[in-house]
Design a protein around this motif. Sequence first.
Motif, PDB file in Angstrom:
ATOM      1  N   TYR A  88      10.470   4.787   7.773  1.00  0.00           N
ATOM      2  CA  TYR A  88       9.904   5.631   6.837  1.00  0.00           C
ATOM      3  C   TYR A  88       8.821   4.952   6.266  1.00  0.00           C
ATOM      4  CZ  TYR A  88      12.346   2.161   3.837  1.00  0.00           C
ATOM      5  OH  TYR A  88      12.808   1.048   3.290  1.00  0.00           O
ATOM      6  N   MET A  89       8.155   6.122   5.346  1.00  0.00           N
ATOM      7  CA  MET A  89       6.751   5.507   4.650  1.00  0.00           C
ATOM      8  C   MET A  89       7.089   5.433   3.311  1.00  0.00           C
ATOM      9  SD  MET A  89       3.270   7.725   4.964  1.00  0.00           S
ATOM     10  CE  MET A  89       3.320   8.057   6.565  1.00  0.00           C
ATOM     11  N   LEU A  90       6.768   4.354   2.770  1.00  0.00           N
ATOM     12  CA  LEU A  90       6.787   4.244   1.189  1.00  0.00           C
ATOM     13  C   LEU A  90       5.896   5.147   0.587  1.00  0.00           C
ATOM     14  CD1 LEU A  90       7.426   0.627   0.725  1.00  0.00           C
ATOM     15  CD2 LEU A  90       9.103   2.277   0.698  1.00  0.00           C
ATOM     16  N   ALA A  91       6.153   6.106  -0.425  1.00  0.00           N
ATOM     17  CA  ALA A  91       5.254   6.881  -1.133  1.00  0.00           C
ATOM     18  C   ALA A  91       4.986   6.640  -2.476  1.00  0.00           C
ATOM     19  CB  ALA A  91       5.748   8.364  -1.236  1.00  0.00           C
ATOM     20  N   SER A  92       6.149   5.906  -2.992  1.00  0.00           N
ATOM     21  CA  SER A  92       5.967   5.309  -4.568  1.00  0.00           C
ATOM     22  C   SER A  92       7.334   4.324  -4.452  1.00  0.00           C
ATOM     23  CB  SER A  92       6.109   6.619  -5.477  1.00  0.00           C
ATOM     24  OG  SER A  92       7.233   6.898  -5.551  1.00  0.00           O
ATOM     25  N   SER A  93       7.375   4.015  -5.609  1.00  0.00           N
ATOM     26  CA  SER A  93       8.492   2.957  -6.008  1.00  0.00           C
ATOM     27  C   SER A  93      10.107   3.945  -5.569  1.00  0.00           C
ATOM     28  CB  SER A  93       8.562   2.408  -7.310  1.00  0.00           C
ATOM     29  OG  SER A  93       8.769   3.404  -8.159  1.00  0.00           O
ATOM     30  N   LYS A  94       9.777   5.112  -5.868  1.00  0.00           N
ATOM     31  CA  LYS A  94      11.309   6.049  -5.632  1.00  0.00           C
ATOM     32  C   LYS A  94      11.167   6.872  -4.612  1.00  0.00           C
ATOM     33  CE  LYS A  94      12.065   5.931 -10.620  1.00  0.00           C
ATOM     34  NZ  LYS A  94      12.289   6.614 -11.705  1.00  0.00           N
ATOM     35  N   TYR A  95       9.836   7.283  -4.102  1.00  0.00           N
ATOM     36  CA  TYR A  95       9.723   8.372  -2.938  1.00  0.00           C
ATOM     37  C   TYR A  95       9.720   7.661  -1.693  1.00  0.00           C
ATOM     38  CZ  TYR A  95       9.725  12.030  -6.267  1.00  0.00           C
ATOM     39  OH  TYR A  95      10.200  12.859  -7.204  1.00  0.00           O
ATOM     40  N   ILE A 133      14.773  -2.506  -0.736  1.00  0.00           N
ATOM     41  CA  ILE A 133      14.444  -3.012   0.605  1.00  0.00           C
ATOM     42  C   ILE A 133      15.466  -4.042   0.886  1.00  0.00           C
ATOM     43  CG2 ILE A 133      12.579  -3.552   2.117  1.00  0.00           C
ATOM     44  CD1 ILE A 133      10.625  -1.976   0.445  1.00  0.00           C
ATOM     45  N   SER A 134      15.977  -4.110   2.263  1.00  0.00           N
ATOM     46  CA  SER A 134      16.812  -5.123   2.604  1.00  0.00           C
ATOM     47  C   SER A 134      15.973  -6.220   3.168  1.00  0.00           C
ATOM     48  CB  SER A 134      17.845  -4.629   3.571  1.00  0.00           C
ATOM     49  OG  SER A 134      17.312  -4.306   4.794  1.00  0.00           O
ATOM     50  N   ASP A 135      16.552  -7.456   3.305  1.00  0.00           N
ATOM     51  CA  ASP A 135      15.984  -8.491   3.844  1.00  0.00           C
ATOM     52  C   ASP A 135      15.464  -8.388   5.293  1.00  0.00           C
ATOM     53  OD1 ASP A 135      16.466  -9.540   1.416  1.00  0.00           O
ATOM     54  OD2 ASP A 135      17.991 -11.131   2.049  1.00  0.00           O
ATOM     55  N   ASP A 136      16.466  -7.552   6.140  1.00  0.00           N
ATOM     56  CA  ASP A 136      16.102  -7.170   7.567  1.00  0.00           C
ATOM     57  C   ASP A 136      15.208  -6.175   7.496  1.00  0.00           C
ATOM     58  OD1 ASP A 136      18.351  -8.808   7.924  1.00  0.00           O
ATOM     59  OD2 ASP A 136      19.647  -7.238   7.969  1.00  0.00           O
ATOM     60  N   ALA A 181       5.680  14.678   4.161  1.00  0.00           N
ATOM     61  CA  ALA A 181       6.123  14.867   2.721  1.00  0.00           C
ATOM     62  C   ALA A 181       6.700  16.371   2.570  1.00  0.00           C
ATOM     63  CB  ALA A 181       5.108  14.299   1.875  1.00  0.00           C
ATOM     64  N   ASP A 182       6.879  17.290   3.318  1.00  0.00           N
ATOM     65  CA  ASP A 182       7.257  18.515   3.166  1.00  0.00           C
ATOM     66  C   ASP A 182       8.899  18.318   2.521  1.00  0.00           C
ATOM     67  OD1 ASP A 182       5.161  19.580   3.836  1.00  0.00           O
ATOM     68  OD2 ASP A 182       5.791  20.573   5.590  1.00  0.00           O
ATOM     69  N   ILE A 183       8.859  19.384   1.532  1.00  0.00           N
ATOM     70  CA  ILE A 183      10.345  19.462   1.226  1.00  0.00           C
ATOM     71  C   ILE A 183      10.693  20.860   1.060  1.00  0.00           C
ATOM     72  CG2 ILE A 183      10.570  17.311  -0.375  1.00  0.00           C
ATOM     73  CD1 ILE A 183      10.063  18.954  -2.825  1.00  0.00           C
ATOM     74  N   THR A 184      11.999  21.332   1.051  1.00  0.00           N
ATOM     75  CA  THR A 184      12.166  22.659   1.033  1.00  0.00           C
ATOM     76  C   THR A 184      13.665  23.040   0.386  1.00  0.00           C
ATOM     77  OG1 THR A 184      12.615  24.551   2.539  1.00  0.00           O
ATOM     78  CG2 THR A 184      13.095  22.900   3.497  1.00  0.00           C
ATOM     79  N   ASN A 185      13.660  24.006  -0.374  1.00  0.00           N
ATOM     80  CA  ASN A 185      14.912  24.159  -1.025  1.00  0.00           C
ATOM     81  C   ASN A 185      16.001  25.204  -0.027  1.00  0.00           C
ATOM     82  OD1 ASN A 185      16.824  25.755  -2.702  1.00  0.00           O
ATOM     83  ND2 ASN A 185      15.738  25.212  -4.427  1.00  0.00           N
ATOM     84  N   LEU A 186      17.055  24.637  -0.003  1.00  0.00           N
ATOM     85  CA  LEU A 186      18.158  25.329   0.863  1.00  0.00           C
ATOM     86  C   LEU A 186      19.295  25.749  -0.068  1.00  0.00           C
ATOM     87  CD1 LEU A 186      18.026  23.151   3.915  1.00  0.00           C
ATOM     88  CD2 LEU A 186      17.530  25.450   3.972  1.00  0.00           C
ATOM     89  N   PRO A 244       0.766  -1.162   0.048  1.00  0.00           N
ATOM     90  CA  PRO A 244      -0.162  -0.171   0.141  1.00  0.00           C
ATOM     91  C   PRO A 244       0.848   1.302  -0.031  1.00  0.00           C
ATOM     92  CG  PRO A 244      -0.560  -1.232   1.886  1.00  0.00           C
ATOM     93  CD  PRO A 244       0.689  -2.107   1.157  1.00  0.00           C
ATOM     94  N   CYS A 245       0.369   2.388  -0.594  1.00  0.00           N
ATOM     95  CA  CYS A 245       1.111   3.570  -0.577  1.00  0.00           C
ATOM     96  C   CYS A 245       1.033   3.975   0.705  1.00  0.00           C
ATOM     97  CB  CYS A 245      -0.058   4.735  -1.333  1.00  0.00           C
ATOM     98  SG  CYS A 245       0.923   6.217  -1.291  1.00  0.00           S
ATOM     99  N   ARG A 246       1.792   4.895   1.179  1.00  0.00           N
ATOM    100  CA  ARG A 246       2.157   5.060   2.662  1.00  0.00           C
ATOM    101  C   ARG A 246       2.596   4.114   3.739  1.00  0.00           C
ATOM    102  NH1 ARG A 246      -1.986   9.207   1.524  1.00  0.00           N
ATOM    103  NH2 ARG A 246      -0.936  11.020   0.694  1.00  0.00           N
ATOM    104  N   GLN A 247       3.035   3.021   3.104  1.00  0.00           N
ATOM    105  CA  GLN A 247       3.311   1.870   4.225  1.00  0.00           C
ATOM    106  C   GLN A 247       4.490   2.151   5.043  1.00  0.00           C
ATOM    107  OE1 GLN A 247       2.111  -1.653   4.408  1.00  0.00           O
ATOM    108  NE2 GLN A 247       3.500  -1.608   6.250  1.00  0.00           N
ATOM    109  N   PRO A 248       4.328   2.086   6.420  1.00  0.00           N
ATOM    110  CA  PRO A 248       5.462   1.980   7.150  1.00  0.00           C
ATOM    111  C   PRO A 248       6.402   0.971   7.026  1.00  0.00           C
ATOM    112  CG  PRO A 248       3.313   2.549   8.278  1.00  0.00           C
ATOM    113  CD  PRO A 248       2.957   1.703   6.877  1.00  0.00           C
TER     114      PRO A 248
END
Length: 189
Positions: free
Chosen positions: A24-31, A163-166, A137-142, A12-16
């Motif tokens: 972390y939470m999965l947002a997609s296959s890359k995020y 994702i590792s085996d652990d 999900a906030d991002i900010t430019n620095l 599922p999206c947002r899977q902890p």
Amino acid sequence: MKDVKILMDKIPCRQPVLEGESYYMLASSKYRYSLKQISLSQMSMKYILDYIDDPNFNKHEMINIDQQDEKECLLSVYDEILEKMDKYLPLFDIRSFRKKLHDGRDAFIALPVASEEKKPGEVDVIRKVLKGLHANADITNLAELGFGTAALGALVSTGGIKISDDAVFIYQSPTGLFERRVKVSDLLK
């Protein structure tokens, strides 16, 4: 051709996910988004109230403000953020965010305390850093710290998240009262 084994039909999206020290939470296959937050000391929280959140003292009392040096106070907040990030947020090694924040310390010191003619100040940078490290999900430019185009908080793995085996998938009820954990290593059996 290498044999492929499908371990889970759907994630599922947002899977902890808990993987080592990273949560972390999965947002997609890359995020992915961090699910950990840092907590700062009472002194740093006072400085954040004094100089960032409530500089007009509408929400809190003015205590010993005359004996404080603004630049020293804000630098101590920045340094504590770096210290806590190193200790509790290993996920921010993605795209070298931790290294960039450490490397940007001298640029932070060179900034004025407050914004001047479209140039951000230390107050703005601390606000942005806290926003980028927050557990969402906030991002900010620095760019003022030398980040270039990389936005703090954008935990992107361009080749896909590996994702590792652990790793452990955490399934929670909507109330959070019930939880089930599934290890990837158990799925491999």
